[in-house]
Motif scaffolding. Structure first.
Motif, short mmCIF file in Angstrom:
data_model
loop_
_atom_site.label_atom_id
_atom_site.label_comp_id
_atom_site.label_asym_id
_atom_site.label_seq_id
_atom_site.Cartn_x
_atom_site.Cartn_y
_atom_site.Cartn_z
N ALA A 154 -25.22 56.82 35.84
CA ALA A 154 -24.66 55.16 35.37
C ALA A 154 -24.39 54.77 36.79
CB ALA A 154 -23.28 55.72 34.64
N ALA A 155 -23.74 55.83 37.66
CA ALA A 155 -23.35 55.36 39.07
C ALA A 155 -24.58 54.57 39.93
CB ALA A 155 -22.67 56.27 39.92
N ALA A 156 -25.56 55.40 39.77
CA ALA A 156 -26.87 55.09 40.31
C ALA A 156 -27.42 53.56 39.95
CB ALA A 156 -28.04 56.03 40.27
N ALA A 188 -33.45 49.28 37.88
CA ALA A 188 -32.03 49.92 37.72
C ALA A 188 -32.25 51.25 37.33
CB ALA A 188 -31.11 49.01 37.47
N TYR A 189 -32.81 51.26 35.95
CA TYR A 189 -32.65 52.39 35.39
C TYR A 189 -33.95 53.61 35.71
CZ TYR A 189 -29.45 52.14 31.49
OH TYR A 189 -28.36 51.76 30.74
N ALA A 190 -34.81 53.02 36.52
CA ALA A 190 -35.57 53.81 37.18
C ALA A 190 -34.97 54.84 38.47
CB ALA A 190 -36.84 52.94 38.03
N GLN A 191 -33.95 54.24 38.70
CA GLN A 191 -33.12 54.94 40.02
C GLN A 191 -32.44 56.38 39.53
OE1 GLN A 191 -33.14 53.52 43.26
NE2 GLN A 191 -34.81 52.14 41.97
N ALA A 192 -32.08 56.01 38.14
CA ALA A 192 -31.53 57.27 37.43
C ALA A 192 -32.84 58.25 36.69
CB ALA A 192 -30.54 56.99 36.28
N GLY A 193 -34.24 57.90 37.19
CA GLY A 193 -35.24 58.69 36.46
C GLY A 193 -35.50 58.09 35.16
N ILE A 194 -34.85 57.14 34.50
CA ILE A 194 -35.31 56.77 33.24
C ILE A 194 -36.44 55.70 33.18
CG2 ILE A 194 -34.33 55.63 31.02
CD1 ILE A 194 -31.50 57.06 32.19
N GLN A 216 -19.50 51.29 28.52
CA GLN A 216 -19.25 51.95 29.69
C GLN A 216 -20.28 51.43 30.78
OE1 GLN A 216 -20.17 56.08 28.76
NE2 GLN A 216 -18.12 56.17 27.28
N PRO A 217 -19.89 51.58 31.87
CA PRO A 217 -20.59 51.40 33.00
C PRO A 217 -22.09 51.98 32.87
CG PRO A 217 -18.80 51.95 33.97
CD PRO A 217 -18.58 52.36 32.75
N GLY A 218 -23.27 51.05 33.11
CA GLY A 218 -24.63 51.50 32.84
C GLY A 218 -25.03 50.96 31.29
N ASP A 219 -24.45 50.65 30.35
CA ASP A 219 -24.70 50.19 29.45
C ASP A 219 -25.74 48.94 29.31
OD1 ASP A 219 -23.37 52.37 27.94
OD2 ASP A 219 -21.76 51.21 27.12
N ILE A 220 -26.62 48.58 28.48
CA ILE A 220 -27.32 47.50 28.38
C ILE A 220 -26.79 46.60 27.62
CG2 ILE A 220 -29.65 46.46 27.95
CD1 ILE A 220 -30.79 49.19 28.67
N LEU A 221 -26.44 45.11 27.98
CA LEU A 221 -26.00 44.37 27.29
C LEU A 221 -27.47 43.35 26.85
CD1 LEU A 221 -22.96 43.14 29.36
CD2 LEU A 221 -23.18 44.63 27.39
N TYR A 222 -27.11 42.91 25.56
CA TYR A 222 -28.23 41.79 25.04
C TYR A 222 -27.70 40.51 24.60
CZ TYR A 222 -27.85 43.98 20.58
OH TYR A 222 -27.03 44.63 19.42
N TRP A 223 -28.61 39.63 24.57
CA TRP A 223 -28.34 38.29 23.93
C TRP A 223 -29.40 37.91 22.76
CZ3 TRP A 223 -26.65 39.68 28.38
CH2 TRP A 223 -25.33 39.43 29.07
N GLY A 224 -28.94 37.76 21.66
CA GLY A 224 -29.69 37.53 20.60
C GLY A 224 -29.87 38.65 19.70
N SER A 225 -30.63 38.98 19.01
CA SER A 225 -30.72 40.23 18.02
C SER A 225 -31.02 41.34 18.85
CB SER A 225 -31.60 40.21 16.80
OG SER A 225 -32.92 39.81 17.24
N ARG A 226 -30.76 42.52 18.29
CA ARG A 226 -31.14 43.91 18.94
C ARG A 226 -32.74 43.98 19.08
NH1 ARG A 226 -29.65 50.20 17.76
NH2 ARG A 226 -30.55 51.10 19.57
N ALA A 264 -24.70 45.54 22.60
CA ALA A 264 -24.84 46.69 23.73
C ALA A 264 -25.70 47.82 23.18
CB ALA A 264 -23.56 46.64 24.28
N VAL A 265 -26.20 48.44 23.94
CA VAL A 265 -26.82 49.91 23.60
C VAL A 265 -26.59 50.85 24.84
CG1 VAL A 265 -28.70 48.68 22.00
CG2 VAL A 265 -29.30 48.93 24.44
N ARG A 266 -26.46 51.83 24.58
CA ARG A 266 -26.16 52.88 25.55
C ARG A 266 -27.79 53.94 25.52
NH1 ARG A 266 -20.63 55.00 24.54
NH2 ARG A 266 -20.26 53.13 25.72
N ILE A 267 -27.89 54.11 26.64
CA ILE A 267 -29.28 55.19 26.81
C ILE A 267 -28.94 56.33 27.45
CG2 ILE A 267 -31.53 55.09 27.64
CD1 ILE A 267 -31.70 52.20 27.41
N LEU A 268 -27.85 56.28 28.29
CA LEU A 268 -27.49 57.35 28.95
C LEU A 268 -26.83 58.66 28.20
CD1 LEU A 268 -26.04 55.79 32.26
CD2 LEU A 268 -28.35 56.84 31.88
#
Length: 268
Positions: A154-156, A188-194, A216-226, A264-268
């Protein structure tokens, strides 16, 4: 002397022969003059006739009087008709003006009612947005108290996103100095190997849905439907996110209540 000698005689005095001859001469001269004048006159001359002035009869006077009376009656009837038409036109104009005034008053009333309703709706919307922002701020503060500092992957992700603040926004941009919203999140997520999909709707469909009160830091926020989002950004903690907003602002950091996300969604 006789007894009747003193009585004047009633006999006419005898005319003298000389006087008779004189009168005869005068008469003969007059007749001769007339005869000469008649002989000297043109043969085709029209005889002089006397003109007689014809006086109007009683019947013609009655007819003229009747005609004058009829004309006067017709004129009076026409004048009365004109006055009646003028009165009707005036009444129609007055009614039209009254109806127009009434219609305008009704239109003004409806416009005022619509204006008041719009003002109430706007006030309610502002109140709702204020409540939402207050709620988001409270949730972010609660979330940040437990995990306000990004660690590990998440920091990366957060560090990379913040490093791009100030870069330009270009539709379809994937860096290194210009981005669109999903291009920045993917890098940005490529920096964490994702490895994330390129499109925002695909990115917001990944991971696990999380509440905006538990970010949590690193979560992806979205606007509209998921599954049909039109914009994404990265939550960086402290009630803020980083995203490539639009061509006017480029990559910026904003408070959550500046433009509250839909989820929001959490991938980490």
């Amino acid at each position: 002397m006789s007894q009747t000698a003193h009585i004047p005689s009633h006999r006419k005095p005898r005319r003298s022969a000389s006087k008779l001859a004189f009168r005869a001469g005068v008469a003969g001269g007059v007749f001769s003059t007339i005869a000469v004048a008649g002989a000297a006159a043109p043969a085709n001359a029209e005889p002089v006739t006397e003109k007689t002035l014809e006086m109007p009869t009683l019947g013609s006077l009655d007819a003229d009087l009747a005609s004058a009376v009829s004309a006067s009656a017709e004129a009076s009837q026409q004048e009365a008709l004109d006055q009646s038409l003028a009165a009707q036109e005036s009444a129609a104009l007055q009614k039209a003006a009254k109806d127009a005034k009434k219609a305008k008053a009704e239109a003004d009333r409806k416009a005022e009612a619509e204006k008041a309703e719009k003002a109430r709706a706007e006030a309610q919307e502002r109140a709702s947005r204020t409540a939402t922002r207050t709620s988001l701020s409270a949730r972010s503060s609660s979330s940040d108290s437990s995990s306000s500092v990004a660690t590990g992957s998440a920091a990366a992700i957060v560090a990379f996103a913040k490093a791009q603040i100030g870069d330009a926004y270009i539709s379809g941009g994937t860096g290194p100095n210009s981005w669109d919203c999903s291009g920045l999140v993917q890098a940005a997520y490529a920096q964490a190997g994702i490895d994330l999909p390129r499109i925002s709707s695909d990115q917001s469909s990944r991971g696990t849905s999380v509440s905006l009160s538990n970010l949590q830091p690193g979560d992806i926020l979205y606007w509209g439907s998921r599954s049909g989002s039109y914009h994404v950004a990265i939550y960086v903690g402290g009630g803020k996110y980083v995203g490539a907003q639009n061509p006017s602002t480029g990559v910026v950091e904003r408070d959550l209540d500046w433009d509250p996300p839909s989820g929001a969604v959490r991938i980490l």
